[in-house]
Design a protein around this motif. Structure first.
Motif, PDB file in Angstrom:
ATOM      1  N   LEU A 134       0.857  -1.177   0.000  1.00 46.61           N
ATOM      2  CA  LEU A 134       0.000   0.000   0.000  1.00 46.61           C
ATOM      3  C   LEU A 134       0.893   1.227   0.000  1.00 46.61           C
ATOM      4  O   LEU A 134       1.681   1.440   0.932  1.00 46.61           O
ATOM      5  N   LEU A 135       0.806   2.027  -1.050  1.00 43.42           N
ATOM      6  CA  LEU A 135       1.635   3.214  -1.208  1.00 43.42           C
ATOM      7  C   LEU A 135       0.805   4.462  -0.959  1.00 43.42           C
ATOM      8  O   LEU A 135      -0.194   4.704  -1.642  1.00 43.42           O
ATOM      9  N   GLU A 136       1.227   5.250   0.036  1.00 39.31           N
ATOM     10  CA  GLU A 136       0.563   6.531   0.307  1.00 39.31           C
ATOM     11  C   GLU A 136       1.477   7.652  -0.136  1.00 39.31           C
ATOM     12  O   GLU A 136       2.628   7.744   0.299  1.00 39.31           O
ATOM     13  N   THR A 137       0.998   8.521  -1.006  1.00 41.41           N
ATOM     14  CA  THR A 137       1.823   9.593  -1.531  1.00 41.41           C
ATOM     15  C   THR A 137       1.773  10.822  -0.627  1.00 41.41           C
ATOM     16  O   THR A 137       0.913  10.942   0.249  1.00 41.41           O
ATOM     17  N   VAL A 138       2.699  11.740  -0.877  1.00 39.62           N
ATOM     18  CA  VAL A 138       2.606  13.076  -0.301  1.00 39.62           C
ATOM     19  C   VAL A 138       1.334  13.713  -0.857  1.00 39.62           C
ATOM     20  O   VAL A 138       0.880  13.370  -1.945  1.00 39.62           O
ATOM     21  N   GLY A 139       0.724  14.628  -0.127  1.00 37.06           N
ATOM     22  CA  GLY A 139      -0.439  15.340  -0.644  1.00 37.06           C
ATOM     23  C   GLY A 139      -0.101  16.001  -1.962  1.00 37.06           C
ATOM     24  O   GLY A 139       0.866  16.748  -2.053  1.00 37.06           O
ATOM     25  N   VAL A 140      -0.871  15.690  -3.008  1.00 34.70           N
ATOM     26  CA  VAL A 140      -0.523  16.158  -4.340  1.00 34.70           C
ATOM     27  C   VAL A 140      -1.532  17.165  -4.855  1.00 34.70           C
ATOM     28  O   VAL A 140      -2.678  17.219  -4.428  1.00 34.70           O
ATOM     29  N   GLY A 141      -1.085  17.940  -5.834  1.00 32.75           N
ATOM     30  CA  GLY A 141      -1.942  18.914  -6.485  1.00 32.75           C
ATOM     31  C   GLY A 141      -2.561  18.329  -7.743  1.00 32.75           C
ATOM     32  O   GLY A 141      -2.469  17.137  -8.014  1.00 32.75           O
ATOM     33  N   GLN A 142      -3.139  19.184  -8.541  1.00 29.92           N
ATOM     34  CA  GLN A 142      -3.891  18.721  -9.695  1.00 29.92           C
ATOM     35  C   GLN A 142      -3.016  18.122 -10.783  1.00 29.92           C
ATOM     36  O   GLN A 142      -3.455  17.248 -11.518  1.00 29.92           O
ATOM     37  N   ALA A 143      -1.782  18.579 -10.920  1.00 28.09           N
ATOM     38  CA  ALA A 143      -0.963  18.150 -12.048  1.00 28.09           C
ATOM     39  C   ALA A 143      -0.016  17.011 -11.720  1.00 28.09           C
ATOM     40  O   ALA A 143       0.717  16.546 -12.577  1.00 28.09           O
ATOM     41  N   GLU A 144       0.008  16.567 -10.480  1.00 27.92           N
ATOM     42  CA  GLU A 144       0.994  15.578 -10.066  1.00 27.92           C
ATOM     43  C   GLU A 144       0.342  14.197  -9.964  1.00 27.92           C
ATOM     44  O   GLU A 144      -0.404  13.919  -9.033  1.00 27.92           O
TER      45      GLU A 144
END
Length: 301
Positions: A135-145
């Motif tokens: 299970l991979l949790e990303t950093v909080g991302v914006g619309q383009a990422e």
């Protein structure tokens, strides 16, 4: 056939070595043969504050009952010190008692796409250690990422009610890439409206007849049945993916991402090594010198 016990210390050392590896180290450490039984990869991405870490913890507890499950949680690194708070590990403390669930927080380092340096190699190591699922949790991302798309098999986009203009967000790549929409903290008043808006706009998207139709789920970590529904949706998407011909394209996308990140980091190392005199020269000379330095680094490493 039962698996040998998970060697947490050995896994921790391998992941730490990779986290600190240079581009030259990665080339030397590359595994030549693909793993025969790679772990299923599930991604949780979305804007900061959407509750991804808490949801990841509950989802891991639910899915880790009958399988070896790893959690890789990416935390933002300081642009000055390179350090990370690594708060995801703190928020997932309740998982620590499980012998088959492994949690690792990793700093994003130089990556600016919601992931982390050397993440593809870390995911490969999870395969080597016999994980059934990661299970991979990303950093909080914006619309383009939306780099997480290539790294996982199933991507869940976690959204928070009243977190912004849904219509505008639907134009972003991350919304188009999601396999599952999760309206988290569904006890909030605006949750149902957000789910309805996403369903309405998603229905207008043009898709081939055999394409996956992303479900929109109302989820709350306080309601186990909603976490179970999310888990079931993940299983349905995994089953659909196994029957489709999209696996090869996904593996190619992962290979392209890995190579691009290596080139970007090698280029960053080359530019950082340029002296003041070079940076005062005409741009064409700067570019030529940087390219020469990239070639030199590639030769000497």
């Amino acid at each position: 056939m039962s698996k040998p016990p998970l060697d947490r210390h050995a896994l921790g050392r391998r992941l730490s070595k990779l986290a600190n590896a240079s581009t030259a180290d990665l080339v030397q450490l590359q595994r030549l043969e693909p793993c025969a039984n790679p772990a299923r990869r599930i991604g949780l991405t979305g804007p900061p504050g959407a509750g991804k870490s808490t949801l990841a913890g509950h989802l891991a507890l639910h899915r880790g009952r009958d399988r070896r499950l790893g959690v890789l949680a990416v935390d933002p690194s300081s642009p000055k010190s390179g350090g990370a708070i690594l708060g995801d590990r703190i928020r997932m403390d309740e998982l620590a008692g499980s012998s088959e669930i492994y949690i690792r927080s990793i700093g994003s380092r130089s990556a600016s796409d919601g992931l982390s340096d050397n993440l593809p190699e870390m995911l490969d190591v999870m395969d080597e250690f016999g994980f059934d699922e990661v299970l991979l949790e990303t950093v909080g991302v914006g619309q383009a990422e939306y780099a997480a798309r290539a790294q996982v098999d199933t991507l869940a986009l976690v959204l928070l009610p009243e977190s912004g203009d849904v219509v505008q967000a639907m134009k972003a790549g991350i919304m188009e890439m999601a396999d599952i929409f999760v309206v988290n903290k569904s006890d909030l008043p605006a949750a149902q409206k957000m789910a309805t808006d996403i369903q309405r706009i998603s229905a207008l998207s043009r898709r081939p007849e055999d394409a996956w139709r992303p479900p929109v789920l109302l989820v709350s970590s306080m309601k186990p049945e909603t976490v179970s529904a999310l888990s079931a949706a993940i299983d349905r998407h995994q089953a659909w993916l196994a029957e489709s011909d999209r696996r090869a394209a996904l593996l190619q996308a992962r290979a392209r991402y890995r190579l691009r990140r290596l080139i970007e980091r090698r280029a960053a190392d080359a530019v950082a090594s340029l002296d003041a005199k070079t940076l005062e020269a005409p741009l064409e000379q700067q570019l030529e010198q940087a390219l020469q330095e990239i070639r030199r680094l590639s030769t000497t490493h």
